[in-house]
Design an enzyme around this catalytic site. Structure first.
Site, PDB file in Angstrom:
ATOM      1  N   SER A  23       0.829  -1.201   0.000  1.00  0.00           N
ATOM      2  CA  SER A  23       0.000   0.000   0.000  1.00  0.00           C
ATOM      3  C   SER A  23       0.860   1.246   0.000  1.00  0.00           C
ATOM      4  O   SER A  23       1.957   1.256   0.551  1.00  0.00           O
ATOM      5  CB  SER A  23      -0.913   0.017   1.228  1.00  0.00           C
ATOM      6  OG  SER A  23      -1.671   1.208   1.222  1.00  0.00           O
ATOM      7  N   LYS A  62      -4.722  -6.634   3.101  1.00  0.00           N
ATOM      8  CA  LYS A  62      -4.613  -5.466   2.208  1.00  0.00           C
ATOM      9  C   LYS A  62      -6.001  -5.063   1.696  1.00  0.00           C
ATOM     10  O   LYS A  62      -6.325  -3.872   1.606  1.00  0.00           O
ATOM     11  CB  LYS A  62      -3.679  -5.778   1.036  1.00  0.00           C
ATOM     12  CG  LYS A  62      -3.684  -4.747  -0.095  1.00  0.00           C
ATOM     13  CD  LYS A  62      -3.175  -3.408   0.368  1.00  0.00           C
ATOM     14  CE  LYS A  62      -2.881  -2.384  -0.698  1.00  0.00           C
ATOM     15  NZ  LYS A  62      -3.646  -2.287  -1.880  1.00  0.00           N
ATOM     16  N   HIS A 107      -7.802  -3.362   4.467  1.00  0.00           N
ATOM     17  CA  HIS A 107      -7.174  -2.036   4.569  1.00  0.00           C
ATOM     18  C   HIS A 107      -7.835  -1.080   3.573  1.00  0.00           C
ATOM     19  O   HIS A 107      -8.208   0.040   3.914  1.00  0.00           O
ATOM     20  CB  HIS A 107      -5.668  -2.152   4.299  1.00  0.00           C
ATOM     21  CG  HIS A 107      -5.006  -0.849   3.939  1.00  0.00           C
ATOM     22  ND1 HIS A 107      -5.128  -0.281   2.682  1.00  0.00           N
ATOM     23  CD2 HIS A 107      -4.244   0.003   4.658  1.00  0.00           C
ATOM     24  CE1 HIS A 107      -4.475   0.861   2.667  1.00  0.00           C
ATOM     25  NE2 HIS A 107      -3.927   1.059   3.844  1.00  0.00           N
ATOM     26  N   ASN A 108      -7.980  -1.529   2.341  1.00  0.00           N
ATOM     27  CA  ASN A 108      -8.590  -0.666   1.328  1.00  0.00           C
ATOM     28  C   ASN A 108     -10.054  -0.391   1.652  1.00  0.00           C
ATOM     29  O   ASN A 108     -10.545   0.721   1.435  1.00  0.00           O
ATOM     30  CB  ASN A 108      -8.482  -1.312  -0.060  1.00  0.00           C
ATOM     31  CG  ASN A 108      -7.085  -1.212  -0.628  1.00  0.00           C
ATOM     32  OD1 ASN A 108      -6.121  -1.116   0.115  1.00  0.00           O
ATOM     33  ND2 ASN A 108      -6.958  -1.264  -1.933  1.00  0.00           N
ATOM     34  N   GLU A 155     -10.152   2.205   4.140  1.00  0.00           N
ATOM     35  CA  GLU A 155      -9.822   3.462   3.460  1.00  0.00           C
ATOM     36  C   GLU A 155     -11.090   4.073   2.827  1.00  0.00           C
ATOM     37  O   GLU A 155     -11.320   5.286   2.931  1.00  0.00           O
ATOM     38  CB  GLU A 155      -8.761   3.148   2.401  1.00  0.00           C
ATOM     39  CG  GLU A 155      -8.313   4.289   1.545  1.00  0.00           C
ATOM     40  CD  GLU A 155      -7.333   3.778   0.471  1.00  0.00           C
ATOM     41  OE1 GLU A 155      -6.373   3.060   0.803  1.00  0.00           O
ATOM     42  OE2 GLU A 155      -7.553   4.096  -0.717  1.00  0.00           O
TER      43      GLU A 155
HETATM   44  P1  NBP Z   1      -0.340  -2.035 -14.092  1.00  0.00           P
HETATM   45  O1  NBP Z   1      -1.362  -2.617 -13.217  1.00  0.00           O
HETATM   46  O2  NBP Z   1      -0.721  -0.925 -15.012  1.00  0.00           O
HETATM   47  O3  NBP Z   1       0.290  -3.223 -14.988  1.00  0.00           O
HETATM   48  C1  NBP Z   1       1.244  -2.962 -15.997  1.00  0.00           C
HETATM   49  C2  NBP Z   1       2.333  -4.008 -15.954  1.00  0.00           C
HETATM   50  O4  NBP Z   1       1.778  -5.323 -16.174  1.00  0.00           O
HETATM   51  C3  NBP Z   1       3.327  -3.778 -17.073  1.00  0.00           C
HETATM   52  O5  NBP Z   1       4.607  -4.095 -16.591  1.00  0.00           O
HETATM   53  C4  NBP Z   1       2.854  -4.764 -18.134  1.00  0.00           C
HETATM   54  O6  NBP Z   1       3.862  -5.147 -19.037  1.00  0.00           O
HETATM   55  C5  NBP Z   1       2.486  -5.931 -17.247  1.00  0.00           C
HETATM   56  N1  NBP Z   1       1.711  -6.964 -17.931  1.00  0.00           N
HETATM   57  C6  NBP Z   1       0.430  -6.958 -18.356  1.00  0.00           C
HETATM   58 BR1  NBP Z   1      -0.695  -5.527 -18.265  1.00  0.00          BR
HETATM   59  N2  NBP Z   1       0.032  -8.110 -18.910  1.00  0.00           N
HETATM   60  C7  NBP Z   1       1.118  -8.906 -18.858  1.00  0.00           C
HETATM   61  C8  NBP Z   1       1.362 -10.227 -19.269  1.00  0.00           C
HETATM   62  N3  NBP Z   1       0.404 -10.976 -19.824  1.00  0.00           N
HETATM   63  N4  NBP Z   1       2.600 -10.731 -19.091  1.00  0.00           N
HETATM   64  C9  NBP Z   1       3.561  -9.999 -18.527  1.00  0.00           C
HETATM   65  N5  NBP Z   1       3.394  -8.727 -18.089  1.00  0.00           N
HETATM   66  C10 NBP Z   1       2.179  -8.183 -18.251  1.00  0.00           C
HETATM   67  O7  NBP Z   1       0.935  -1.580 -13.254  1.00  0.00           O
HETATM   68  P2  NBP Z   1       1.022  -0.787 -11.859  1.00  0.00           P
HETATM   69  O8  NBP Z   1       0.078   0.355 -11.806  1.00  0.00           O
HETATM   70  O9  NBP Z   1       2.473  -0.550 -11.669  1.00  0.00           O
HETATM   71  O10 NBP Z   1       0.533  -1.852 -10.776  1.00  0.00           O
HETATM   72  C11 NBP Z   1       1.157  -3.121 -10.622  1.00  0.00           C
HETATM   73  C12 NBP Z   1       0.400  -3.914  -9.598  1.00  0.00           C
HETATM   74  O11 NBP Z   1       0.458  -3.241  -8.349  1.00  0.00           O
HETATM   75  C13 NBP Z   1      -1.082  -4.083  -9.914  1.00  0.00           C
HETATM   76  O12 NBP Z   1      -1.514  -5.347  -9.522  1.00  0.00           O
HETATM   77  C14 NBP Z   1      -1.741  -3.034  -9.075  1.00  0.00           C
HETATM   78  O13 NBP Z   1      -3.084  -3.378  -8.740  1.00  0.00           O
HETATM   79  C15 NBP Z   1      -0.848  -3.039  -7.850  1.00  0.00           C
HETATM   80  N6  NBP Z   1      -0.863  -1.803  -7.083  1.00  0.00           N
HETATM   81  C16 NBP Z   1      -0.881  -0.606  -7.709  1.00  0.00           C
HETATM   82  C17 NBP Z   1      -0.886   0.555  -6.958  1.00  0.00           C
HETATM   83  C18 NBP Z   1      -0.871   1.879  -7.639  1.00  0.00           C
HETATM   84  O14 NBP Z   1      -0.976   2.893  -6.920  1.00  0.00           O
HETATM   85  N7  NBP Z   1      -0.709   1.954  -8.953  1.00  0.00           N
HETATM   86  C19 NBP Z   1      -0.843   0.480  -5.570  1.00  0.00           C
HETATM   87  C20 NBP Z   1      -0.788  -0.753  -4.970  1.00  0.00           C
HETATM   88  C21 NBP Z   1      -0.799  -1.888  -5.743  1.00  0.00           C
HETATM   89  P3  NBP Z   1       4.076  -4.316 -20.399  1.00  0.00           P
HETATM   90  O15 NBP Z   1       4.887  -3.126 -20.034  1.00  0.00           O
HETATM   91  O16 NBP Z   1       4.799  -5.273 -21.273  1.00  0.00           O
HETATM   92  O17 NBP Z   1       2.711  -3.955 -20.918  1.00  0.00           O
END
Ligand code: NBP
Length: 474
Positions: free
Chosen positions: A128, A182, A185-186, A189
């Site tokens: 988080s 988690k 937690h959300n 939130e």
């Molecule tokens: P995203 O949720 O936007 O995912 C993008 C990533 O997933 C890229 O690296 C993409 O690769 C990869 N990907 C996908 Br889409 N399909 C794929 C596949 N079939 N094989 C391999 N790679 C694949 O990224 P994020 O916002 O950084 O979040 C990552 C995780 O963390 C998520 O589960 C999210 O729920 C969680 N999270 C996010 C936050 C936040 O604030 N953003 C907070 C807490 C947790 P590519 O570059 O090749 O398309």
């Protein structure tokens, strides 16, 4: 092998987590399906530490020390399964796959079981704090085996947020426990944000205070027991003026709140567990209701009370502060009830006080208040409900008059306050000597012969409602 840990999935979260690891002196292998992301990470931030870029899954796995620690930060859902299917065949018994995405805990349980059969540790981990947290110190909630935590914990604790020197990371429990916590937690939130929204709305519409003045009220609150990240950013948002129109920023934002789904999961799971998380549920429903523009437009002309304003804004603001604190206690008590129910259902043995401890920093609900929750569980690890902890019971007792006044005022003036109202109703339900559940159960016996228990005798009974109304054993 040159890297202590590896991160695959280098969108905002993965990239920042990898940088956080590198900045803490841990050589980190980095990989992404689309290799340009890997390249740009190393080009832009290579100076921050030791990155080992890998173009293929094989190179990535080969770069890792054994037992391998492989962190997956891809989009939750099918991409996580795709990545597991891709990497698991390359791993050996004892290796660890850490899923840091927002997975549903039941998916995590399924994945953990499948990989355990192959000797691979699957560590579903709640992270988080968004992208800033990932870079500067998130709150980390790892599930999975104790054995995997022994190998991973020190690294994760190193990059987690710290409060008073204590890392905001601990082993939550086996398999899906981390993602479950988690999720809750959300959910909490959501409830917290809804309550803050209602407090703002009441000050705005019951007292007619302008947004900028309400910002000041929130700043004052942030110096007291409500001190928290969410109260702090609320003051910032309310004080902000829209550059294009010169109006308060909050007035130019469309009043339809969106959601990504973890609040909904929390409520769905609570329904399955039979835990009343009414504060979280109202918050999820309030967001849904806000989004139903057509229904709102259709209903807009319905009659309400004649407009009126409260004269005593300062006194009312004090009442709202109390209502907010009391409602917040209820929302957290409900969330912790859900954690304890989930822990019992799945045999996780989650320590609720430890969860309060790791939420004190790094995450969105970080707050001074969490120290109080930790203290409550320190004082009584078997506490049935947070409401009866000495501190919280006293705060509720002190707040209840104001809380009732605020809920009554909201009803009288026609200002929706579902979070405050449901919290108070929950409080009064728990206090009640007798609930109308007795009548409900009698009705159930009447129409469905569902039987009832009596207050004065053991056993279950049924009344022959359609006959001579004698009572027979149920
Ligand atoms: P995203 O949720 O936007 O995912 C993008 C990533 O997933 C890229 O690296 C993409 O690769 C990869 N990907 C996908 Br889409 N399909 C794929 C596949 N079939 N094989 C391999 N790679 C694949 O990224 P994020 O916002 O950084 O979040 C990552 C995780 O963390 C998520 O589960 C999210 O729920 C969680 N999270 C996010 C936050 C936040 O604030 N953003 C907070 C807490 C947790 P590519 O570059 O090749 O398309």
């Amino acid at each position: 092998a040159q890297a202590r840990i590896g991160v695959t999935g280098l969108a905002v979260m993965g990239r920042n987590l990898a940088r956080n690891l590198a900045r803490h002196g841990h050589p980190v292998a980095v990989h992404n399906r689309t290799t340009s992301r890997t390249k740009s990470l190393v080009e832009e931030f290579g100076h921050e530490g030791t990155f080992v870029p890998a173009e293929t899954p094989e190179d990535f796995v080969a770069a890792l020390e054994r037992p391998r620690r492989l962190v997956v930060m891809v989009k939750a859902g099918a991409p996580t399964d795709a990545v597991i299917d891709e990497f698991a065949p390359l791993l050996e018994p004892g290796d660890m796959i850490v899923d840091g995405g927002n997975a549903h805990f039941l998916d995590t349980r399924r994945r953990e079981q499948a990989l355990r059969e192959r000797g691979i540790h699957f560590v579903g981990t709640g992270i988080s704090g968004g992208e800033e947290g990932a870079l500067h110190g998130p709150s980390i909630m790892p599930g999975g085996s104790a054995e995997s935590y022994a190998a991973l914990g020190p690294l994760l604790e190193d990059i987690a947020a710290k409060v008073d020197g204590t890392p905001c990371c601990t082993h939550v429990g086996p398999d899906g426990a981390g993602h479950f916590v988690k999720m809750v937690h959300n959910g909490i939130e959501y409830a917290d944000m809804q309550l803050i929204g209602e407090a703002y709305d009441l000050l705005r519409h019951a007292c007619g205070l302008p947004a900028a003045e309400i910002a000041e009220v929130f700043r004052t609150w942030n110096d007291g027991r409500l001190e928290s990240y969410l109260i702090e950013i609320t003051a910032e948002v309310l004080a902000h003026t829209d550059a294009a129109t010169g109006r308060p920023f909050v007035d130019v934002v469309l009043d339809q709140a969106e959601q990504k789904g973890t609040g909904r999961w929390t409520v769905q799971t609570a329904l399955d567990l039979g835990v009343p998380v009414s504060g979280i549920a109202e918050a999820v429903f309030a967001r849904s209701a806000s989004g139903h523009a057509q229904v709102r437009a259709a209903a807009r002309g319905l009659p309400g009370p004649a407009p009126s304003r409260l004269e005593e804004a300062a006194a009312f603001a004090d009442d709202v502060e109390k209502a907010l604190y009391a409602s917040k206690i209820v929302a957290y008590a409900q969330g912790f009830h859900q954690i304890q129910a989930g822990s019992a259902e799945y045999g996780w043995d989650v320590d609720p006080g430890a969860m309060a401890t790791i939420w004190r920093g790094g995450c969105i609900i970080r707050a001074r208040f969490l120290d109080r929750i930790r203290a409550a569980y320190d004082a009584d690890p078997a506490l049935t409900t947070l409401l009866t902890d000495d501190h919280f019971a006293e705060a509720l007792g002190d707040a209840q008059d104001a809380w009732r006044k605020v809920v009554a005022t909201a009803a009288r003036l026609g200002i929706p306050a579902p979070g405050f109202s449901t919290a108070l109703a929950y409080y009064d339900s728990l206090r009640a000597e007798r609930l109308p559940a007795a009548l409900t159960q009698a009705q159930r016996d009447f129409f469905g012969a569902h039987t009832y228990r009596r207050v004065d005798r053991d056993g279950s009974f049924h009344t022959l409602w359609g006959g001579d109304r004698t009572e027979i054993p149920g």
